[in-house]
Write an enzyme that holds these catalytic residues in place. Structure first.
Site, PDB file in Angstrom:
ATOM      1  N   THR A 139       0.835  -1.185   0.000  1.00 18.16           N
ATOM      2  CA  THR A 139       0.000   0.000   0.000  1.00 18.16           C
ATOM      3  C   THR A 139       0.880   1.249   0.000  1.00 18.16           C
ATOM      4  O   THR A 139       2.064   1.181   0.365  1.00 18.16           O
ATOM      5  CB  THR A 139      -0.934   0.011   1.225  1.00 18.16           C
ATOM      6  N   GLU A 140       0.321   2.369  -0.442  1.00 27.65           N
ATOM      7  CA  GLU A 140       1.047   3.644  -0.477  1.00 27.65           C
ATOM      8  C   GLU A 140       2.340   3.561  -1.287  1.00 27.65           C
ATOM      9  O   GLU A 140       3.391   4.038  -0.878  1.00 27.65           O
ATOM     10  CB  GLU A 140       1.366   4.115   0.953  1.00 27.65           C
ATOM     11  N   VAL A 141       2.253   2.917  -2.455  1.00 25.06           N
ATOM     12  CA  VAL A 141       3.435   2.816  -3.321  1.00 25.06           C
ATOM     13  C   VAL A 141       3.268   3.632  -4.599  1.00 25.06           C
ATOM     14  O   VAL A 141       4.122   3.570  -5.489  1.00 25.06           O
ATOM     15  CB  VAL A 141       3.755   1.345  -3.669  1.00 25.06           C
ATOM     16  N   GLY A 142       2.173   4.379  -4.707  1.00 26.35           N
ATOM     17  CA  GLY A 142       1.975   5.227  -5.873  1.00 26.35           C
ATOM     18  C   GLY A 142       1.149   4.615  -6.982  1.00 26.35           C
ATOM     19  O   GLY A 142       1.278   5.006  -8.144  1.00 26.35           O
ATOM     20  N   THR A 191      -2.075   4.929  -7.607  1.00 25.04           N
ATOM     21  CA  THR A 191      -2.966   5.916  -8.226  1.00 25.04           C
ATOM     22  C   THR A 191      -2.186   6.893  -9.090  1.00 25.04           C
ATOM     23  O   THR A 191      -2.616   7.250 -10.194  1.00 25.04           O
ATOM     24  CB  THR A 191      -3.756   6.678  -7.142  1.00 25.04           C
ATOM     25  N   LYS A 237     -11.805   2.184  -9.575  1.00 23.05           N
ATOM     26  CA  LYS A 237     -11.179   1.910  -8.282  1.00 23.05           C
ATOM     27  C   LYS A 237     -12.247   1.150  -7.492  1.00 23.05           C
ATOM     28  O   LYS A 237     -13.043   1.745  -6.768  1.00 23.05           O
ATOM     29  CB  LYS A 237     -10.798   3.227  -7.590  1.00 23.05           C
ATOM     30  N   SER A 287     -10.710   2.563   0.719  1.00 25.04           N
ATOM     31  CA  SER A 287     -10.878   2.980   2.108  1.00 25.04           C
ATOM     32  C   SER A 287     -10.168   4.322   2.277  1.00 25.04           C
ATOM     33  O   SER A 287      -9.406   4.747   1.423  1.00 25.04           O
ATOM     34  CB  SER A 287     -10.321   1.929   3.071  1.00 25.04           C
ATOM     35  N   ASP A 343      -8.228   9.158  -4.339  1.00 25.96           N
ATOM     36  CA  ASP A 343      -7.641   8.385  -5.431  1.00 25.96           C
ATOM     37  C   ASP A 343      -8.633   8.238  -6.587  1.00 25.96           C
ATOM     38  O   ASP A 343      -8.275   8.408  -7.754  1.00 25.96           O
ATOM     39  CB  ASP A 343      -7.213   7.002  -4.943  1.00 25.96           C
ATOM     40  N   GLU A 380      -7.771  -0.203 -10.824  1.00 30.11           N
ATOM     41  CA  GLU A 380      -6.748  -0.083  -9.783  1.00 30.11           C
ATOM     42  C   GLU A 380      -7.155  -0.835  -8.528  1.00 30.11           C
ATOM     43  O   GLU A 380      -8.249  -0.644  -8.001  1.00 30.11           O
ATOM     44  CB  GLU A 380      -6.502   1.388  -9.440  1.00 30.11           C
ATOM     45  N   GLY A 381      -6.257  -1.648  -8.044  1.00 30.55           N
ATOM     46  CA  GLY A 381      -6.512  -2.404  -6.827  1.00 30.55           C
ATOM     47  C   GLY A 381      -6.360  -1.562  -5.574  1.00 30.55           C
ATOM     48  O   GLY A 381      -6.199  -0.337  -5.628  1.00 30.55           O
TER      49      GLY A 381
END
Length: 233
Positions: A12-15, A17, A38, A42, A55, A117-118
């Site tokens: 998570t939070e790896v860019g 989006t 998307k 959350s 996002d 996007e997951g």
């Protein structure tokens, strides 16, 4: 011919989006009609129109098709926590069959390129028996992997690629994203990139530098869509 890809990340939070929006923008620059989904998000905020996710709104800004918010983000959850926990607390049931139907609806539209996007990484649980990775499996989608360039990224990337291929899906390409900071802040950045290029079984679509303004248009200049477009023809 509509080309559809599922975008996942090494965590998570790896860019994801940022990269997804950059890919959409790049495609639009090449004259393609684009759309994005998307499915689950959350960390949504309450607005006069209901829960909204930043996002999902970014994807809506980047794509060319005019879709309703609920088509882009059908499951919006307020807490910024794991989706299955947020859904449980909200009394919502997560089900891949419903998400599959929504995605197919967007895929059957007039877009030339659809990106789904997951959330988080590849194996995000939805229920005790379902994972978000079941969605691209049901849709039989090739996968784009966003690799966050930091210490440990080679292991994360290779394990994710192995899981994707074990699930029977092709890895269509990957993007190196220096999401945590400038490339120079990662020790041996070039050596790590060379190792990933050699070991990941898919073409590198580009190397995205850290952008303190988060403007996906800047990232688009560093991406190459040709492996994606040619692979689906």
């Amino acid at each position: 011919m509509t080309r559809t890809f599922f975008v996942t990340g090494t965590n998570t939070e790896v860019g994801k989006t940022y990269v997804t929006a950059a890919l959409l923008h790049k495609a639009a620059e090449q004259g393609l009609q684009t759309a994005a989904v998307k499915p689950i998000a959350s960390g949504c905020e309450q607005t006069p129109d209901g829960l909204r996710n930043s996002d999902a709104l970014t994807l809506m800004d980047a794509m060319t098709q005019d879709l309703e918010y609920q088509q882009v983000n059908p499951i919006a959850l307020e807490p910024a926590i794991a989706p299955h926990i947020a859904a449980m607390e909200a009394g919502k049931r997560l089900d891949t069959s419903r998400l599959e139907g929504i995605c197919r609806g967007v895929m059957s539209g007039k877009a030339d390129l659809v990106l789904i996007e997951g959330a988080g990484g590849w194996r995000v649980p939805l229920t005790p028996r379902q994972f978000l990775s079941d969605l691209p499996k049901a849709l039989e989608l090739p996968v784009i992997l966003v690799v966050n360039m930091e210490l440990g990224c080679i292991n994360h990337a290779l394990l994710t690629a192995e899981a994707i291929r074990r699930d029977g899906l092709p890895l269509a390409g990957w993007v190196a994203n220096f999401a945590r900071g400038p490339q120079g802040e990662m020790p041996r950045a070039e050596e790590n990139l060379m190792t990933l290029r050699a070991l990941l079984p898919a073409p590198c679509l580009g190397v995205v530098a850290h952008d303190e303004h988060g403007d996906y248009r800047n990232g688009a200049a560093h991406l190459d869509l040709s492996p994606l477009l040619s692979s689906s023809e």
